[in-house]
Design an enzyme around this catalytic site. Structure first.
Site, PDB file in Angstrom:
ATOM      1  N   GLY A  26       0.830  -1.212   0.000  1.00 40.51           N
ATOM      2  CA  GLY A  26       0.000   0.000   0.000  1.00 40.51           C
ATOM      3  C   GLY A  26       0.857   1.253   0.000  1.00 40.51           C
ATOM      4  CB  SER A  27      -0.111   4.768  -0.539  1.00 37.22           C
ATOM      5  OG  SER A  27      -1.081   4.908   0.496  1.00 37.22           O
ATOM      6  CG  ASP A  80       0.952  -4.291   5.836  1.00 40.52           C
ATOM      7  OD1 ASP A  80       0.468  -5.419   5.686  1.00 40.52           O
ATOM      8  OD2 ASP A  80       0.832  -3.374   4.989  1.00 40.52           O
ATOM      9  CG  ASP A  83      -7.695  -0.184   4.232  1.00 39.44           C
ATOM     10  OD1 ASP A  83      -7.233   0.620   3.393  1.00 39.44           O
ATOM     11  OD2 ASP A  83      -7.586  -1.422   4.135  1.00 39.44           O
ATOM     12  CE  LYS A  93      -2.683  -5.274   6.839  1.00 41.17           C
ATOM     13  NZ  LYS A  93      -2.287  -4.142   5.990  1.00 41.17           N
ATOM     14  CD  GLU A 102      -1.582  -6.272   3.371  1.00 44.99           C
ATOM     15  OE1 GLU A 102      -2.789  -6.341   3.704  1.00 44.99           O
ATOM     16  OE2 GLU A 102      -1.064  -5.219   2.954  1.00 44.99           O
TER      17      GLU A 102
HETATM   18  O1  DER Z   1      -4.293  -3.525   1.525  1.00 43.28           O
HETATM   19  C1  DER Z   1      -3.815  -3.283   2.635  1.00 43.28           C
HETATM   20  O2  DER Z   1      -4.011  -4.019   3.611  1.00 43.28           O
HETATM   21  C2  DER Z   1      -3.063  -2.001   2.842  1.00 43.28           C
HETATM   22  O3  DER Z   1      -2.082  -2.162   3.829  1.00 43.28           O
HETATM   23  C3  DER Z   1      -4.070  -0.958   3.263  1.00 43.28           C
HETATM   24  O4  DER Z   1      -4.764  -1.453   4.332  1.00 43.28           O
HETATM   25  C4  DER Z   1      -3.429   0.378   3.599  1.00 43.28           C
HETATM   26  O5  DER Z   1      -3.160   0.994   2.407  1.00 43.28           O
HETATM   27  P1  DER Z   1      -2.662   2.520   2.368  1.00 43.28           P
HETATM   28  O6  DER Z   1      -1.388   2.554   3.196  1.00 43.28           O
HETATM   29  O7  DER Z   1      -2.406   2.748   0.891  1.00 43.28           O
HETATM   30  O8  DER Z   1      -3.747   3.367   2.935  1.00 43.28           O
END
Ligand code: DER
EC number: 5.3.1.6
Length: 220
Positions: A26-27, A80, A83, A93, A102
């Protein structure tokens, strides 16, 4: 200020020489992967496993050594994103479609460090639609069973309107339950449905949540 990077940089400080590191997806995890590569340029020596094809590709491009799982007994630390996180560090998540890999990596990690910006911290989980990974076979029947738990499951689509497939070849159903009063109970009910592979509720898995905010860093 880049609040995601702020949290990621703090988490990357926890990595020690010789560790096996789980790379999230993710970002926000993106900044942690870059931070690890930067620390390696200053001499940090680690090996890593990735929680998605995307993170695997980014890590390799940055020169982070990715090792096969048969060479891994335990993962020392996984960093990690999430959301949503509540005050008990229960998480939603899967927004990035990587929840299954994950959760597998998190479950074999000594420490799961979650990095978020302040917008992800909620009183009660559920404002974010809960991602559920489902197998394609008879998916309509699985969606009906998900709906019976009190949500409106929607299969995730790609930008061109086709069905999104996870790295594992499954679909993701985004399920809006609204406020979730019993995350642990819902987690178990979901995973009892044949056809459900796993869901985005990470219950009592996080060791620490690092929150980046305009006021700086805080830890749940
Ligand atoms: O897909 C996932 O589990 C990601 O870790 C997500 O939960 C968080 O993504 P983000 O850092 O782009 O908001």
């Amino acid at each position: 200020m880049n609040l995601k990077k702020l949290a990621a940089d703090k988490a990357v400080e926890l990595i020690e020489n010789g560790m096996t590191v789980g790379l999230g997806t993710g970002s926000t995890a993106y900044w942690a992967i870059h931070g690890i590569a930067d620390r390696m340029k200053e001499g940090l020596s680690i090996r890593a496993v990735a929680t998605s094809e995307a993170s695997d590709k980014l890590a390799r491009e940055l020169g982070i050594p990715i090792v096969p799982f048969h060479e891994v007994d335990v993962i020392d630390i996984t960093i990690d994103g999430a959301d949503e996180t509540d005050s008990q560090m229960n998480l939603i998540k899967g927004g990035g479609g990587a929840l299954l890999r994950e959760k597998i990596v998190a479950a074999s990690s000594r420490q799961l460090i979650i990095i978020v910006d302040e917008s992800k911290v909620v009183d009660r989980l559920g404002k974010f639609p809960l991602p559920v990974e489902v197998v394609p076979f008879a998916v309509e029947l699985t969606l009906k069973k998900l709906a019976k738990l009190g949500c409106e499951p929607k299969l995730r689509l790609t930008e061109d309107g086709s069905l999104f497939k996870t790295d594992n070849g499954n679909y993701t159903a985004d399920c809006s339950f609204g406020s979730i009063s019993d995350p642990a109970g819902l987690h178990d009910e979901l995973n009892a449905i044949p056809g459900v592979v796993d869901n985005g509720l990470f219950i009592r898995m996080a060791s620490r949540v690092i929150v980046g905010s305009e006021k700086g860093i805080s830890t749940l």
